[in-house]
Design a protein around this motif. Structure first.
Motif, PDB file in Angstrom:
ATOM      1  N   LYS A 152       0.851   3.783  -3.140  1.00  0.00           N
ATOM      2  CA  LYS A 152       0.432   5.192  -2.874  1.00  0.00           C
ATOM      3  C   LYS A 152       1.647   6.305  -3.310  1.00  0.00           C
ATOM      4  CE  LYS A 152      -2.304   8.296  -1.490  1.00  0.00           C
ATOM      5  NZ  LYS A 152      -3.496   8.682  -2.118  1.00  0.00           N
ATOM      6  N   TYR A 153       2.945   5.753  -3.279  1.00  0.00           N
ATOM      7  CA  TYR A 153       4.075   6.629  -3.563  1.00  0.00           C
ATOM      8  C   TYR A 153       4.005   6.647  -5.140  1.00  0.00           C
ATOM      9  CZ  TYR A 153       8.681   7.690  -4.726  1.00  0.00           C
ATOM     10  OH  TYR A 153       9.717   8.465  -5.655  1.00  0.00           O
ATOM     11  N   SER A 154       3.794   5.598  -5.604  1.00  0.00           N
ATOM     12  CA  SER A 154       3.607   5.636  -7.120  1.00  0.00           C
ATOM     13  C   SER A 154       2.534   6.370  -7.602  1.00  0.00           C
ATOM     14  CB  SER A 154       3.439   4.113  -7.591  1.00  0.00           C
ATOM     15  OG  SER A 154       3.406   4.029  -8.961  1.00  0.00           O
ATOM     16  N   TYR A 155       1.508   6.390  -7.076  1.00  0.00           N
ATOM     17  CA  TYR A 155       0.473   7.182  -7.430  1.00  0.00           C
ATOM     18  C   TYR A 155       0.583   8.692  -7.444  1.00  0.00           C
ATOM     19  CZ  TYR A 155      -3.066   3.366  -7.775  1.00  0.00           C
ATOM     20  OH  TYR A 155      -3.780   1.993  -8.240  1.00  0.00           O
ATOM     21  N   LEU A 156       1.138   9.115  -6.329  1.00  0.00           N
ATOM     22  CA  LEU A 156       1.530  10.361  -6.064  1.00  0.00           C
ATOM     23  C   LEU A 156       2.571  10.953  -7.193  1.00  0.00           C
ATOM     24  CD1 LEU A 156       1.696  10.439  -2.199  1.00  0.00           C
ATOM     25  CD2 LEU A 156      -0.065  11.648  -3.693  1.00  0.00           C
ATOM     26  N   ALA A 209       0.820  -1.189   0.028  1.00  0.00           N
ATOM     27  CA  ALA A 209       0.135  -0.148   0.058  1.00  0.00           C
ATOM     28  C   ALA A 209       0.908   1.436  -0.131  1.00  0.00           C
ATOM     29  CB  ALA A 209      -1.030   0.022   1.193  1.00  0.00           C
ATOM     30  N   ILE A 210       1.853   1.173   0.776  1.00  0.00           N
ATOM     31  CA  ILE A 210       3.028   2.404   0.924  1.00  0.00           C
ATOM     32  C   ILE A 210       3.358   2.687  -0.503  1.00  0.00           C
ATOM     33  CG2 ILE A 210       5.112   3.307   1.905  1.00  0.00           C
ATOM     34  CD1 ILE A 210       4.121   1.760   4.541  1.00  0.00           C
ATOM     35  N   SER A 257       1.024  11.309 -10.613  1.00  0.00           N
ATOM     36  CA  SER A 257       0.017  12.448 -10.552  1.00  0.00           C
ATOM     37  C   SER A 257       0.648  13.619 -10.678  1.00  0.00           C
ATOM     38  CB  SER A 257      -0.688  12.342  -9.352  1.00  0.00           C
ATOM     39  OG  SER A 257      -0.265  12.687  -8.223  1.00  0.00           O
TER      40      SER A 257
END
Length: 118
Positions: free
Chosen positions: A108-112, A104-105, A115
Motif C-alpha cells: 500500500k505504501y508503494s501504491y501511494l 500489505a502495508i 500514485s
C-alpha cells in the motif's frame, strides 16, 4: 501420486502420512505440503504469488530515486527471499499472518508513493 493435479485437500498431509507410511509427522517443507494438499495447480499458484510480489518490489527498487524507499524495498526483498528459502526446511505457519500484514502495508505504501509521483 494419487491426486497430482488438485491434491488431497487442506490438512490432509498428516493423516495421509500416517495411513501410507505409518509415520505421524509433518513435511517441514511448505512446498511439499502445498503439492500434496493442493496439487500441482495449487503449488504453481503459491509460487506464482511469491514471484509476482518479488518482481513488483524489484522493479520498484530499480526505478525509485528516493534512498529511503530503496532501503525499504531492498529490506523487503531480502526478507521475502529469506522467507521463500526458509519454507524449504521449516513450516512457517506462525509467521504467515505477520508476513502478509507487513506485505500489505509495504504494498500500500508503494501504491501511494507511485500514485503521487504520476
Amino acid at each position: 501420486m494419487q491426486r497430482p493435479i488438485f491434491g488431497h485437500g487442506k490438512n490432509t498431509f498428516i493423516p495421509l502420512s500416517k495411513k501410507k507410511f505409518n509415520v505421524y509427522g509433518n513435511t517441514h517443507n511448505d512446498y511439499l505440503l502445498y503439492a500434496v494438499e493442493h496439487g500441482i495447480i495449487g503449488l504453481i499458484i503459491f509460487v506464482f504469488i511469491f514471484y509476482r510480489i518479488f518482481k513488483y518490489f524489484w522493479e520498484n527498487f530499480k526505478i525509485t530515486n528516493d534512498k529511503l524507499d530503496n532501503y525499504l524495498y531492498l529490506s523487503y526483498i531480502a526478507g521475502l527471499s529469506a522467507y521463500i528459502f526458509s519454507m524449504l526446511g521449516v513450516n512457517i505457519i506462525v509467521t504467515r499472518y505477520p508476513f502478509w500484514i507487513y506485505t500489505a502495508i509495504i504494498l500500500k505504501y508503494s501504491y501511494l508513493k507511485t500514485s503521487t509521483i504520476n
